[in-house]
Design an enzyme around this catalytic site. Structure first.
Site, mmCIF file in Angstrom:
data_model
loop_
_atom_site.group_PDB
_atom_site.id
_atom_site.type_symbol
_atom_site.label_atom_id
_atom_site.label_comp_id
_atom_site.label_asym_id
_atom_site.label_seq_id
_atom_site.Cartn_x
_atom_site.Cartn_y
_atom_site.Cartn_z
ATOM 1 N N LYS A 116 0.826 -1.224 0.000
ATOM 2 C CA LYS A 116 0.000 0.000 0.000
ATOM 3 C C LYS A 116 0.856 1.268 0.000
ATOM 4 C CE LYS A 116 -3.190 -3.013 0.290
ATOM 5 N NZ LYS A 116 -3.744 -3.510 -0.953
ATOM 6 N N LYS A 158 -1.846 2.058 9.443
ATOM 7 C CA LYS A 158 -2.263 1.009 8.501
ATOM 8 C C LYS A 158 -1.098 0.100 8.169
ATOM 9 C CE LYS A 158 -5.883 3.488 5.955
ATOM 10 N NZ LYS A 158 -6.358 3.855 4.612
ATOM 11 N N GLY A 164 -8.519 -4.802 4.135
ATOM 12 C CA GLY A 164 -9.466 -5.471 5.019
ATOM 13 C C GLY A 164 -9.412 -5.024 6.462
ATOM 14 N N LYS A 201 -3.904 10.649 7.834
ATOM 15 C CA LYS A 201 -4.947 11.412 8.510
ATOM 16 C C LYS A 201 -6.185 10.521 8.562
ATOM 17 C CE LYS A 201 -7.077 15.090 10.108
ATOM 18 N NZ LYS A 201 -6.645 15.616 11.427
ATOM 19 N N GLU A 275 -9.529 2.750 -5.378
ATOM 20 C CA GLU A 275 -10.394 3.038 -4.223
ATOM 21 C C GLU A 275 -10.082 4.401 -3.637
ATOM 22 O OE1 GLU A 275 -10.976 -1.456 -2.361
ATOM 23 O OE2 GLU A 275 -10.217 0.162 -1.104
ATOM 24 N N ARG A 291 -7.703 -6.685 -9.608
ATOM 25 C CA ARG A 291 -8.531 -7.825 -10.012
ATOM 26 C C ARG A 291 -9.900 -7.339 -10.488
ATOM 27 N NH1 ARG A 291 -9.064 -7.190 -4.435
ATOM 28 N NH2 ARG A 291 -11.218 -6.789 -3.849
ATOM 29 N N VAL A 294 -15.939 -8.293 -6.962
ATOM 30 C CA VAL A 294 -17.249 -8.921 -6.742
ATOM 31 C C VAL A 294 -18.357 -8.066 -7.364
ATOM 32 C CG1 VAL A 294 -18.920 -9.633 -4.988
ATOM 33 C CG2 VAL A 294 -16.476 -10.006 -4.580
ATOM 34 N N ARG A 337 -25.288 -8.309 -1.922
ATOM 35 C CA ARG A 337 -24.510 -9.542 -1.730
ATOM 36 C C ARG A 337 -25.293 -10.455 -0.800
ATOM 37 N NH1 ARG A 337 -18.080 -8.500 -1.215
ATOM 38 N NH2 ARG A 337 -17.932 -6.791 -2.724
#
Ligand code: MV4
Length: 448
Positions: A116, A158, A164, A201, A275, A291, A294, A337
């Protein structure tokens, strides 16, 4: 075109890929674990190979077994679906070394986005707006204090190897920093065997907006609008929609062009998702997924395209069928979902499907691999279906979704279907006024 593709996945996504292959005249090979002998993807494929016992680690995640299945069947390419090996650079590399085409981006692109910190650096290079944060990894507690004072509390720790939410820690004040840094490191080490931590932040009430991008690997790239994935529980998405009810079309055009430009400059190949968190009219990049996701059918519905067909075409070297100018979003799409889970705790509810009836009619898509008599195995993800509706506008999509949920029958296992019926009647859902915390607050309220 490829003559034969192996699908290294199971469930609804394996069926999803098989369907497009059939339409393209490509033979398909299913792989399956011993738990999936009677799975629908095995029945729908032209050929199938058992690749091991029930545990994912020994079947769907076993690189040697999947390579062997390719060799035995003479498969020229592998579609990884989502999850399992879909973002595993080692898998892509081994396939490459065996002369088997991985349907997805190049090994370096998977590697870069898998870390990341590298992903953020790469995006910054292309002027993609990122969350203000530390300059790379936090290597000491002094680093942490310096970064936090510069950024301003609250900050978020992080894991560089993360995603996740694992290893993520919100730090509201300086005196918590040391403890939470150590906790983040130890959790990250445990989950990813890597304790590299970075700092951002903490945005308190953002929406989660992701941009679908697509590149041909030669510098041609497009964006295909956004998906609002703010409705989540414990970092599991529950409902996704496009367009986002909280972002204006001209804002999407701006961030979309920035996103497509980055993909073009990188010479990224295939489908990707960038994202962002969106707060106070600003977008902040957080991660990129390399990828097919979903929730990709939401984008397919709004743009009237088949993303899997485009993935296969680009992987073969035939290029994409669209240009940015040819892409025009139409109407509104929502995906639910459907998980085999028991409310209110969302505990897994595997078991025998006694009765299944799929909704149908105009504007309805049900992607599922279950059938009457099928037994949902306990070894895998609890997703058993995705209900996607498309209509001219959001209010009509919501009514269509309510109608479709009423038609849907799944007996034998507990499911999340009733939750959607409740969400649809909520004022804040109907008005589109929600953020990443709304669903968990709604569920907490319901518990009382
Ligand atoms: C954030 C954030 C707030 N500020 N980053 C959660 C999982 C990981 N992929 C990114 N996540 C978040 N990153 C900053 N700087 C809040 C979250 C977050 C979240 C993000 C998207 C959807 C649901 C979420 C739920 C909790 C926290």
């Amino acid at each position: 075109m490829f003559k034969k593709i192996l699908i290294a996945n199971r469930g609804e996504i394996a069926l999803r890929v098989i369907r497009t292959c059939k339409e393209m005249g490509i033979k398909t090979v299913a792989v399956y674990s011993q738990a999936d002998v009677n799975a629908m993807h095995v029945r729908m494929a032209d050929e199938s190979v058992c690749i091991g016992p029930s545990e994912s680690a020994k079947s769907y995640l076993s690189i040697p077994s999947i390579i062997s299945a390719c060799e035995i069947t003479g498969s020229e390419a592998v579609h990884p679906g989502y999850g399992f090996l879909s973002e595993n650079a080692m898998f892509a590399e081994i396939l490459r070394d065996h002369g088997i085409k991985f349907i997805g981006p190049s090994v370096p692109h998977i590697n870069t986005m898998g870390d990341k910190i590298n992903a953020k650096n790469k995006m910054e290079e292309f002027n993609v707006p990122c969350v203000p944060g530390s300059d790379g990894a936090i290597n000491s507690i002094d680093d942490a204090y310096t970064a936090a004072r510069k950024i301003g509390f609250p900050v978020l720790l992080k894991a560089a190897a993360g995603g996740g939410g694992i290893g993520m820690k919100i730090v509201f004040e300086e005196n918590q920093l040391e403890t939470l840094l150590l906790q983040a490191k130890s959790e990250s080490k445990k989950s990813f065997n890597d304790d590299t931590i970075y700092m951002e932040k903490y945005l308190e009430r953002p929406r989660h907006i992701e941009i679908q991008v697509f590149g041909d690997g030669e510098g041609n790239a497009v964006y295909l609008g956004e998906r609002d994935c703010s409705l989540q529980r414990r970092h599991q998405k529950v409902l996704e929609e496009s367009p986002s009810p909280g972002v204006m079309a001209e804002e999407i055009k701006k961030i979309g062009e920035i996103s497509a430009n980055a993909i073009s400059k990188m010479k990224y190949e295939g489908a990707g998702t960038i994202e962002y968190l969106y707060e106070n009219k600003n977008f902040f990049f957080i991660e990129m997924n390399t990828r097919l996701q979903v929730e990709h059918p939401v984008t397919e519905a709004v743009f009237g395209i088949d993303l899997v067909r485009e993935q296969i075409s680009v992987a073969f070297g035939t290029g994409m069928s669209f240009s940015q100018e040819s892409l025009e979003p139409r109407g509104h799409a929502i995906e639910c979902r459907i998980n085999a889970e028991r409310l209110p705790n969302f505990s897994p509810s595997p078991g025998n499907i006694k009765e299944f009836h799929s909704p149908g009619g105009i504007g309805i898509r049900m992607d599922s691999a279950i059938y009457n008599g099928f037994t949902v195995p306990p070894h895998y993800d609890s997703l058993i279906g995705k209900l996607i509706v498309h209509a001219d506008n959001r209010p009509m999509a919501i009514r269509r979704l309510a109608r479709a949920l009423d038609e849907l029958i799944i007996d034998g296992v507990y499911t999340t279907v009733d939750l959607f019926k409740e969400i649809l009647t909520e004022d804040h859902f109907k008005s589109g006024e929600y953020n990443i915390h709304w669903l968990e607050n709604f569920l907490a309220k319901q518990e009382k």
